[in-house]
Design a protein around this motif. Sequence first.
Motif, mmCIF file in Angstrom:
data_model
loop_
_atom_site.group_PDB
_atom_site.id
_atom_site.type_symbol
_atom_site.label_atom_id
_atom_site.label_comp_id
_atom_site.label_asym_id
_atom_site.label_seq_id
_atom_site.Cartn_x
_atom_site.Cartn_y
_atom_site.Cartn_z
ATOM 1 N N LEU A 73 -9.370 7.297 -14.239
ATOM 2 C CA LEU A 73 -8.990 8.817 -14.548
ATOM 3 C C LEU A 73 -7.564 8.875 -14.459
ATOM 4 O O LEU A 73 -6.751 8.210 -13.469
ATOM 5 C CB LEU A 73 -9.391 9.510 -13.338
ATOM 6 N N SER A 74 -6.830 9.521 -15.464
ATOM 7 C CA SER A 74 -5.473 9.639 -15.455
ATOM 8 C C SER A 74 -5.289 11.087 -15.044
ATOM 9 O O SER A 74 -4.386 11.273 -14.075
ATOM 10 C CB SER A 74 -5.036 9.438 -17.053
ATOM 11 N N LYS A 75 -5.967 12.106 -15.517
ATOM 12 C CA LYS A 75 -5.570 13.467 -15.071
ATOM 13 C C LYS A 75 -6.903 14.365 -15.073
ATOM 14 O O LYS A 75 -7.806 13.932 -16.092
ATOM 15 C CB LYS A 75 -4.674 14.173 -16.034
ATOM 16 N N PHE A 76 -7.225 15.088 -14.107
ATOM 17 C CA PHE A 76 -8.233 15.814 -14.015
ATOM 18 C C PHE A 76 -8.350 17.288 -14.201
ATOM 19 O O PHE A 76 -7.299 18.038 -13.582
ATOM 20 C CB PHE A 76 -9.245 15.753 -12.619
ATOM 21 N N ILE A 77 -8.521 17.790 -15.375
ATOM 22 C CA ILE A 77 -8.311 19.333 -15.687
ATOM 23 C C ILE A 77 -9.484 20.161 -15.218
ATOM 24 O O ILE A 77 -10.515 19.669 -16.055
ATOM 25 C CB ILE A 77 -7.799 19.608 -17.223
ATOM 26 N N PHE A 78 -9.597 21.157 -14.427
ATOM 27 C CA PHE A 78 -10.717 21.875 -14.162
ATOM 28 C C PHE A 78 -10.599 23.141 -14.661
ATOM 29 O O PHE A 78 -9.656 23.871 -14.509
ATOM 30 C CB PHE A 78 -11.016 21.986 -12.626
ATOM 31 N N ILE A 79 -11.765 23.538 -15.491
ATOM 32 C CA ILE A 79 -11.943 24.909 -16.061
ATOM 33 C C ILE A 79 -12.548 25.839 -15.008
ATOM 34 O O ILE A 79 -13.759 25.690 -14.695
ATOM 35 C CB ILE A 79 -12.344 24.863 -17.534
ATOM 36 N N GLY A 80 -11.935 26.537 -14.196
ATOM 37 C CA GLY A 80 -12.303 27.493 -13.378
ATOM 38 C C GLY A 80 -12.515 28.936 -13.928
ATOM 39 O O GLY A 80 -12.781 29.259 -15.018
ATOM 40 N N THR A 81 -12.418 29.896 -13.031
ATOM 41 C CA THR A 81 -12.431 31.299 -13.359
ATOM 42 C C THR A 81 -11.357 32.086 -12.867
ATOM 43 O O THR A 81 -11.230 31.978 -11.554
ATOM 44 C CB THR A 81 -13.750 31.815 -13.104
ATOM 45 N N ALA A 82 -10.833 33.006 -13.570
ATOM 46 C CA ALA A 82 -9.705 33.705 -12.839
ATOM 47 C C ALA A 82 -10.413 34.653 -11.832
ATOM 48 O O ALA A 82 -9.511 35.189 -10.729
ATOM 49 C CB ALA A 82 -8.981 34.782 -13.896
ATOM 50 N N PHE A 83 -11.798 34.835 -11.874
ATOM 51 C CA PHE A 83 -12.204 35.633 -10.960
ATOM 52 C C PHE A 83 -12.690 35.065 -9.569
ATOM 53 O O PHE A 83 -13.121 35.760 -8.816
ATOM 54 C CB PHE A 83 -13.580 36.451 -11.590
ATOM 55 N N SER A 84 -12.302 33.842 -9.394
ATOM 56 C CA SER A 84 -12.464 33.150 -8.106
ATOM 57 C C SER A 84 -11.540 33.659 -7.145
ATOM 58 O O SER A 84 -11.760 33.693 -6.005
ATOM 59 C CB SER A 84 -12.177 31.611 -8.173
ATOM 60 N N ILE A 85 -10.709 34.631 -7.388
ATOM 61 C CA ILE A 85 -9.523 35.445 -6.558
ATOM 62 C C ILE A 85 -10.633 36.396 -5.823
ATOM 63 O O ILE A 85 -10.289 36.712 -4.614
ATOM 64 C CB ILE A 85 -8.602 36.044 -7.423
ATOM 65 N N GLY A 86 -11.786 36.755 -6.282
ATOM 66 C CA GLY A 86 -12.683 37.638 -5.870
ATOM 67 C C GLY A 86 -12.300 39.078 -5.670
ATOM 68 O O GLY A 86 -11.439 39.551 -6.780
ATOM 69 N N HIS A 87 -12.662 39.844 -4.885
ATOM 70 C CA HIS A 87 -12.403 41.530 -4.995
ATOM 71 C C HIS A 87 -11.107 41.707 -4.686
ATOM 72 O O HIS A 87 -10.875 41.718 -3.302
ATOM 73 C CB HIS A 87 -13.545 42.134 -4.144
ATOM 74 N N PHE A 88 -10.131 41.922 -5.417
ATOM 75 C CA PHE A 88 -8.635 41.899 -5.194
ATOM 76 C C PHE A 88 -7.772 42.948 -5.769
ATOM 77 O O PHE A 88 -8.013 43.345 -6.893
ATOM 78 C CB PHE A 88 -8.033 40.488 -5.570
ATOM 79 N N GLU A 89 -7.074 43.642 -4.964
ATOM 80 C CA GLU A 89 -6.260 44.716 -5.475
ATOM 81 C C GLU A 89 -4.792 44.248 -5.662
ATOM 82 O O GLU A 89 -4.317 43.765 -4.917
ATOM 83 C CB GLU A 89 -6.369 45.996 -4.653
ATOM 84 N N GLY A 90 -4.052 44.824 -6.830
ATOM 85 C CA GLY A 90 -2.688 44.480 -6.877
ATOM 86 C C GLY A 90 -2.387 43.624 -8.064
ATOM 87 O O GLY A 90 -3.314 43.378 -9.024
ATOM 88 N N ILE A 91 -1.310 42.671 -7.887
ATOM 89 C CA ILE A 91 -0.884 41.694 -8.971
ATOM 90 C C ILE A 91 -1.505 40.750 -8.676
ATOM 91 O O ILE A 91 -1.229 40.034 -7.482
ATOM 92 C CB ILE A 91 0.631 41.648 -9.035
ATOM 93 N N ILE A 92 -2.016 39.948 -9.472
ATOM 94 C CA ILE A 92 -2.698 38.476 -9.397
ATOM 95 C C ILE A 92 -1.948 37.640 -9.927
ATOM 96 O O ILE A 92 -1.460 37.532 -11.124
ATOM 97 C CB ILE A 92 -4.038 38.417 -9.951
ATOM 98 N N HIS A 93 -1.343 36.403 -9.083
ATOM 99 C CA HIS A 93 -0.255 35.336 -9.727
ATOM 100 C C HIS A 93 -1.260 34.162 -10.182
ATOM 101 O O HIS A 93 -2.612 34.070 -9.754
ATOM 102 C CB HIS A 93 0.533 35.285 -8.824
ATOM 103 N N ASN A 94 -0.749 33.201 -10.751
ATOM 104 C CA ASN A 94 -1.424 31.935 -11.036
ATOM 105 C C ASN A 94 -1.771 31.105 -9.744
ATOM 106 O O ASN A 94 -2.894 30.495 -9.972
ATOM 107 C CB ASN A 94 -0.596 31.191 -11.975
ATOM 108 N N ASN A 95 -1.212 31.053 -8.658
ATOM 109 C CA ASN A 95 -1.207 30.106 -7.743
ATOM 110 C C ASN A 95 -1.954 30.481 -6.519
ATOM 111 O O ASN A 95 -1.899 31.366 -5.727
ATOM 112 C CB ASN A 95 0.026 29.716 -7.119
ATOM 113 N N TYR A 96 -3.490 30.352 -6.830
ATOM 114 C CA TYR A 96 -4.545 30.531 -5.800
ATOM 115 C C TYR A 96 -4.488 29.705 -4.722
ATOM 116 O O TYR A 96 -5.102 29.832 -3.579
ATOM 117 C CB TYR A 96 -5.759 30.365 -6.405
ATOM 118 N N GLN A 97 -3.836 28.231 -4.821
ATOM 119 C CA GLN A 97 -4.355 27.363 -4.012
ATOM 120 C C GLN A 97 -2.881 26.858 -3.452
ATOM 121 O O GLN A 97 -1.922 26.875 -3.915
ATOM 122 C CB GLN A 97 -4.747 26.068 -4.820
#
Length: 387
Positions: free
Chosen positions: A142-166
């Motif tokens: 492996l050189s690099k692992f790109i994981f295709i997730g979902t923007a909705f893994s943020i869950g039930h969320f109110e307001g501005i959602i940024h890229n960095n969940y982790q």
Amino acid sequence: MQAPSSNILLTGVTGILGRHILYELLPLYVSHKKYKIIVVIRDTKTEDARQRLHSLLSSLYRPDYLNQFSLAELSDSIEIIPHDIIDLNEDDFNQLKKYAPVTVIHAAAVTNLSNTPQAYEELHHKNYTATLRFLEWVNPVLSKFIFIGTAFSIGHFEGIIHNNYQEFSTNTTAHQTLAGINRNPYEMLKSNVESKIITYCNHHHKKWQLLRPSIISGRLMDAPLYFSPKFNVFYEFGKFFYVYSNRMKTKSNSIRMVANHQGTLNIIPVDFVAKTITRVFCNDDIYELNIVSSHGVKLDYLLPHTASIVGFQCELVEQVPTNMNDLEAAYYRLYAPNLTPYIQTPCHQFNTAQLRTIMSDIPEIDVQEAFKDLLGYALQHGFRDLH
């Protein structure tokens, strides 16, 4: 058009997004003979892996830009590993080793929005456990692992959602930092596996990237337009009305649906998602990116217009009706348990500044403006799977 810089191992190639990632990669790899696209495809009862790949490459629904290449040229760019990712073995690894090092784009996943023990068991096995086993299997090359997730893994969320969940601590162990309340096991396990991927890759000194589309629609950029091999998630509303238009005993033609009157559903065209992924997967400065629309489709537009395609009327309400008609009873029994959490979500908006900078040469598509055409295409095909 950028030249390839590595061999690509792509999973999920028979899925909605995976096939479009393959379609986007092919013009790059046909033109440059040094590298290959390796795809993991399992046999089915009716077709072996090679036949399934041939069906994808020769499909009437493939993008028109592939017409410049012969089927032989497209096929020669691809190497097949004929297994499910959960069953990859030493022989498969030996086949892969000659292409080392490889960049992985892991798009294989099951989408199940149910909130049942059976759904959890399926998703834990096929999305969570399978991903971690696959990561461990491919790690030596492996050189690099790109994981295709979902923007909705943020869950039930109110307001501005940024890229960095982790975020991760000094010992490189990751955990989700920006989090709402997960609506189902699908979201929860997508979030959990992201943390495990970061932790594993950091520990083994491997590069990683998390790319998260929102709800995927049919094509809105590349002809033939509107195509999607499956009509799921937001299409399920249309499928419900289509099916029950010929099934209701009393021919009830109105429905009251519990939804947030001010809410939106973030929908993004599958071809835009695939183009974004093929543009950013080799950018090591991007770790997390939500691939989403700047503005969602308004629910007070989406739901009434979906109902109207087969002559129903839809009213958005705050509480489940007590005196249900036949149509409402069917909806709340069969569809609402999975879909209501997404149309009751608080008002929110994704921060798309970084995405729009990356894709600045591609005008953003107004999904709401194209919504009737997307639905019309699905209706034309009876909401059936296409191949």
